[in-house]
Scaffold this motif. Structure first.
Motif, PDB file in Angstrom:
ATOM      1  N   ILE A 156       0.814  -1.211   0.000  1.00  0.00           N
ATOM      2  CA  ILE A 156       0.000   0.000   0.000  1.00  0.00           C
ATOM      3  C   ILE A 156       0.853   1.269   0.000  1.00  0.00           C
ATOM      4  CG2 ILE A 156      -1.878  -1.187   1.203  1.00  0.00           C
ATOM      5  CD1 ILE A 156      -1.061   0.400   3.724  1.00  0.00           C
ATOM      6  N   SER A 157       2.176   1.121  -0.092  1.00  0.00           N
ATOM      7  CA  SER A 157       3.065   2.280   0.018  1.00  0.00           C
ATOM      8  C   SER A 157       2.775   3.327  -1.047  1.00  0.00           C
ATOM      9  CB  SER A 157       4.530   1.826  -0.065  1.00  0.00           C
ATOM     10  OG  SER A 157       4.883   1.049   1.038  1.00  0.00           O
ATOM     11  N   TYR A 158       2.631   2.898  -2.311  1.00  0.00           N
ATOM     12  CA  TYR A 158       2.419   3.865  -3.390  1.00  0.00           C
ATOM     13  C   TYR A 158       1.069   4.564  -3.243  1.00  0.00           C
ATOM     14  CZ  TYR A 158       1.758   5.850  -8.023  1.00  0.00           C
ATOM     15  OH  TYR A 158       1.519   6.717  -9.050  1.00  0.00           O
ATOM     16  N   ALA A 159       0.024   3.800  -2.922  1.00  0.00           N
ATOM     17  CA  ALA A 159      -1.303   4.397  -2.782  1.00  0.00           C
ATOM     18  C   ALA A 159      -1.340   5.385  -1.625  1.00  0.00           C
ATOM     19  CB  ALA A 159      -2.347   3.301  -2.581  1.00  0.00           C
ATOM     20  N   VAL A 160      -0.720   5.039  -0.501  1.00  0.00           N
ATOM     21  CA  VAL A 160      -0.676   5.945   0.644  1.00  0.00           C
ATOM     22  C   VAL A 160       0.156   7.174   0.317  1.00  0.00           C
ATOM     23  CG1 VAL A 160       0.061   6.186   3.048  1.00  0.00           C
ATOM     24  CG2 VAL A 160      -1.056   4.080   2.286  1.00  0.00           C
ATOM     25  N   HIS A 161       1.227   6.987  -0.469  1.00  0.00           N
ATOM     26  CA  HIS A 161       2.033   8.131  -0.910  1.00  0.00           C
ATOM     27  C   HIS A 161       1.175   9.107  -1.711  1.00  0.00           C
ATOM     28  CE1 HIS A 161       5.027  10.453  -3.140  1.00  0.00           C
ATOM     29  NE2 HIS A 161       4.499   9.983  -4.250  1.00  0.00           N
ATOM     30  N   GLN A 162       0.240   8.589  -2.504  1.00  0.00           N
ATOM     31  CA  GLN A 162      -0.612   9.460  -3.308  1.00  0.00           C
ATOM     32  C   GLN A 162      -1.552  10.296  -2.432  1.00  0.00           C
ATOM     33  OE1 GLN A 162      -0.752   9.809  -6.847  1.00  0.00           O
ATOM     34  NE2 GLN A 162       1.230   8.788  -6.697  1.00  0.00           N
ATOM     35  N   VAL A 163      -2.261   9.641  -1.509  1.00  0.00           N
ATOM     36  CA  VAL A 163      -3.265  10.373  -0.718  1.00  0.00           C
ATOM     37  C   VAL A 163      -2.633  11.268   0.332  1.00  0.00           C
ATOM     38  CG1 VAL A 163      -5.017   8.608  -1.096  1.00  0.00           C
ATOM     39  CG2 VAL A 163      -3.499   8.412   0.867  1.00  0.00           C
ATOM     40  N   SER A 164      -1.403  10.980   0.729  1.00  0.00           N
ATOM     41  CA  SER A 164      -0.766  11.811   1.754  1.00  0.00           C
ATOM     42  C   SER A 164      -0.337  13.177   1.211  1.00  0.00           C
ATOM     43  CB  SER A 164       0.454  11.083   2.332  1.00  0.00           C
ATOM     44  OG  SER A 164       1.444  10.879   1.336  1.00  0.00           O
ATOM     45  N   GLN A 165      -0.396  13.372  -0.096  1.00  0.00           N
ATOM     46  CA  GLN A 165      -0.007  14.657  -0.678  1.00  0.00           C
ATOM     47  C   GLN A 165      -1.099  15.720  -0.537  1.00  0.00           C
ATOM     48  OE1 GLN A 165       2.002  14.328  -4.627  1.00  0.00           O
ATOM     49  NE2 GLN A 165       1.657  12.136  -4.400  1.00  0.00           N
ATOM     50  N   TYR A 166      -2.294  15.320  -0.088  1.00  0.00           N
ATOM     51  CA  TYR A 166      -3.420  16.258  -0.065  1.00  0.00           C
ATOM     52  C   TYR A 166      -3.968  16.447   1.347  1.00  0.00           C
ATOM     53  CZ  TYR A 166      -3.054  15.011  -4.966  1.00  0.00           C
ATOM     54  OH  TYR A 166      -2.568  14.782  -6.232  1.00  0.00           O
ATOM     55  N   ASN A 208      13.337   1.768  -9.479  1.00  0.00           N
ATOM     56  CA  ASN A 208      12.481   2.114 -10.607  1.00  0.00           C
ATOM     57  C   ASN A 208      12.012   3.550 -10.438  1.00  0.00           C
ATOM     58  OD1 ASN A 208      11.088   1.912 -12.985  1.00  0.00           O
ATOM     59  ND2 ASN A 208       9.634   0.370 -12.288  1.00  0.00           N
ATOM     60  N   ALA A 209      11.495   4.128 -11.519  1.00  0.00           N
ATOM     61  CA  ALA A 209      10.981   5.503 -11.475  1.00  0.00           C
ATOM     62  C   ALA A 209       9.791   5.629 -12.403  1.00  0.00           C
ATOM     63  CB  ALA A 209      12.072   6.504 -11.876  1.00  0.00           C
ATOM     64  N   GLY A 223      10.843   4.617  -6.678  1.00  0.00           N
ATOM     65  CA  GLY A 223      10.476   3.413  -5.945  1.00  0.00           C
ATOM     66  C   GLY A 223      11.667   2.478  -5.867  1.00  0.00           C
ATOM     67  N   TYR A 224      11.924   1.911  -4.684  1.00  0.00           N
ATOM     68  CA  TYR A 224      13.000   0.935  -4.563  1.00  0.00           C
ATOM     69  C   TYR A 224      12.669  -0.063  -3.476  1.00  0.00           C
ATOM     70  CZ  TYR A 224      14.747   3.974  -0.745  1.00  0.00           C
ATOM     71  OH  TYR A 224      14.865   4.735   0.390  1.00  0.00           O
ATOM     72  N   CYS A 225      13.338  -1.195  -3.524  1.00  0.00           N
ATOM     73  CA  CYS A 225      13.181  -2.213  -2.489  1.00  0.00           C
ATOM     74  C   CYS A 225      14.481  -2.996  -2.372  1.00  0.00           C
ATOM     75  CB  CYS A 225      12.005  -3.148  -2.786  1.00  0.00           C
ATOM     76  SG  CYS A 225      12.220  -4.176  -4.256  1.00  0.00           S
ATOM     77  N   ALA A 250      15.147  10.676 -14.608  1.00  0.00           N
ATOM     78  CA  ALA A 250      14.325  10.187 -13.500  1.00  0.00           C
ATOM     79  C   ALA A 250      14.879   8.873 -12.953  1.00  0.00           C
ATOM     80  CB  ALA A 250      12.881  10.002 -13.960  1.00  0.00           C
ATOM     81  N   GLU A 251      15.325   7.989 -13.842  1.00  0.00           N
ATOM     82  CA  GLU A 251      15.889   6.708 -13.410  1.00  0.00           C
ATOM     83  C   GLU A 251      17.189   6.917 -12.631  1.00  0.00           C
ATOM     84  OE1 GLU A 251      14.748   3.735 -13.591  1.00  0.00           O
ATOM     85  OE2 GLU A 251      13.123   3.783 -15.056  1.00  0.00           O
ATOM     86  N   TYR A 252      18.030   7.835 -13.101  1.00  0.00           N
ATOM     87  CA  TYR A 252      19.297   8.087 -12.411  1.00  0.00           C
ATOM     88  C   TYR A 252      19.065   8.679 -11.020  1.00  0.00           C
ATOM     89  CZ  TYR A 252      22.704   6.887 -16.005  1.00  0.00           C
ATOM     90  OH  TYR A 252      23.513   6.195 -16.873  1.00  0.00           O
ATOM     91  N   ARG A 253      18.070   9.554 -10.900  1.00  0.00           N
ATOM     92  CA  ARG A 253      17.750  10.098  -9.577  1.00  0.00           C
ATOM     93  C   ARG A 253      17.260   8.991  -8.648  1.00  0.00           C
ATOM     94  NH1 ARG A 253      17.757  15.538  -9.180  1.00  0.00           N
ATOM     95  NH2 ARG A 253      17.744  16.764 -11.118  1.00  0.00           N
ATOM     96  N   ALA A 254      16.464   8.075  -9.180  1.00  0.00           N
ATOM     97  CA  ALA A 254      15.994   6.951  -8.376  1.00  0.00           C
ATOM     98  C   ALA A 254      17.162   6.061  -7.966  1.00  0.00           C
ATOM     99  CB  ALA A 254      14.956   6.144  -9.158  1.00  0.00           C
ATOM    100  N   LEU A 255      18.100   5.838  -8.879  1.00  0.00           N
ATOM    101  CA  LEU A 255      19.278   5.028  -8.562  1.00  0.00           C
ATOM    102  C   LEU A 255      20.129   5.683  -7.475  1.00  0.00           C
ATOM    103  CD1 LEU A 255      20.320   3.889 -12.149  1.00  0.00           C
ATOM    104  CD2 LEU A 255      19.564   2.407 -10.294  1.00  0.00           C
TER     105      LEU A 255
END
Length: 286
Positions: A156-166, A208-209, A223-225, A250-255
């Protein structure tokens, strides 16, 4: 600050707070200082790489205590020492777990239907979608609890990341996604992470980005794991600070963010007695 009724305060005087009251900005710092000084009396030391990790090495083995706000995880191979620690903490602190059920009751989700995913595929939230919530306090408390839950529920990390912005100005569309996440959690209440005792202690990283995934500010999401053998041990989903001009950027920033977390994990594993002499493979899809 106004003095309590019946108490007068002279001008040009400063009131010194003797106790850290719950809800004040000083409370978390005071709680951590109190807990640290208490656990140090039992012979525990703080890890130099994670101040919330406390270790104690005895003739029987090692005991690890990881503190998260006012919750903790205790593990190790000194079983008698772990029991001693639990008895010590039980004599000092009392916990209660009614907050989550109260929030679900207020949200009307006690008898709700379940869903298969925490958020609709390719769903993009915007600051102006839907109607403003008349009382945003419930939304903020629900999202705060979900952020806490991502510690053990990476799905649920990505979904919670979305709603926490508002949180500052939530709207009906944002609240609908929060309810969807809660329904998903209800249908997957017995999902969990499996850590095999036979898994090799080999660290691997994945990055990933999502390039320009936010339709409002066009920023990308990192996103990373990390896995030790087949066991997932760390994960994150977070919007990048700057707008990337290409998917490669974007990928390099994620890396870069992934490597920063990777170095910390290698130091932490070394502190826990896990060898990290070999190179750690880092995978990306670009």
């Amino acid at each position: 600050m106004q003095p309590p009724p019946g108490l007068s305060v002279e001008s040009n005087k400063v009131c010194h707070l003797r106790r850290a009251l719950y809800g004040l900005k000083q409370a978390p710092r005071a709680w951590f200082a109190k807990f640290s000084s208490t656990i140090f009396r039992l012979g525990y030391t703080a890890s130099p790489y994670d101040s919330a990790l406390f270790l104690r090495r005895t003739d029987k083995g090692t005991i690890l205590l990881l503190l998260y706000v006012n919750d903790m995880i205790i593990t190790g191979d000194d079983l008698s020492g772990i029991q001693e620690l639990k008895d010590f903490l039980n004599d000092l602190y009392i916990t209660q777990a009614k907050y989550a059920s109260d929030l679900l009751s207020q949200a009307g989700l006690i008898d709700s239907k379940t869903v298969d995913t925490p958020v609709e595929l390719n769903a993009h939230l915007t600051p102006l979608g839907g109607k403003p919530l008349s009382n945003p306090s419930l939304y903020r408390r629900l999202v705060g609890s979900l952020v806490y839950l991502t510690v053990t529920r990476p799905d649920i990390s990505y979904a919670v990341h979305q709603v926490s912005q508002y949180l500052s100005a939530p709207r009906s569309t944002h609240y609908a996604v929060v309810l969807c996440i809660l329904r998903y959690l209800k249908s997957t209440i017995f999902h969990g992470l499996f850590y095999s005792a036979q898994s090799p202690l080999v660290l691997r990283a994945f990055s990933n980005a999502d390039w320009a995934g936010d339709p409002t500010d066009r920023r990308s999401t990192t996103g990373y794991c990390f896995l030790i053998g087949s066991s997932l041990i760390s994960w994150r989903s977070k919007k990048q600070t700057f707008v990337a001009r290409s998917s490669t950027e974007a990928e390099y920033r994620a890396l870069a963010d992934t490597i920063s977390e990777l170095l910390w994990l290698r130091w932490l594993l070394k502190d826990l007695g896990v060898s990290t002499f070999s190179a750690t493979p880092l995978y990306c899809d670009n």
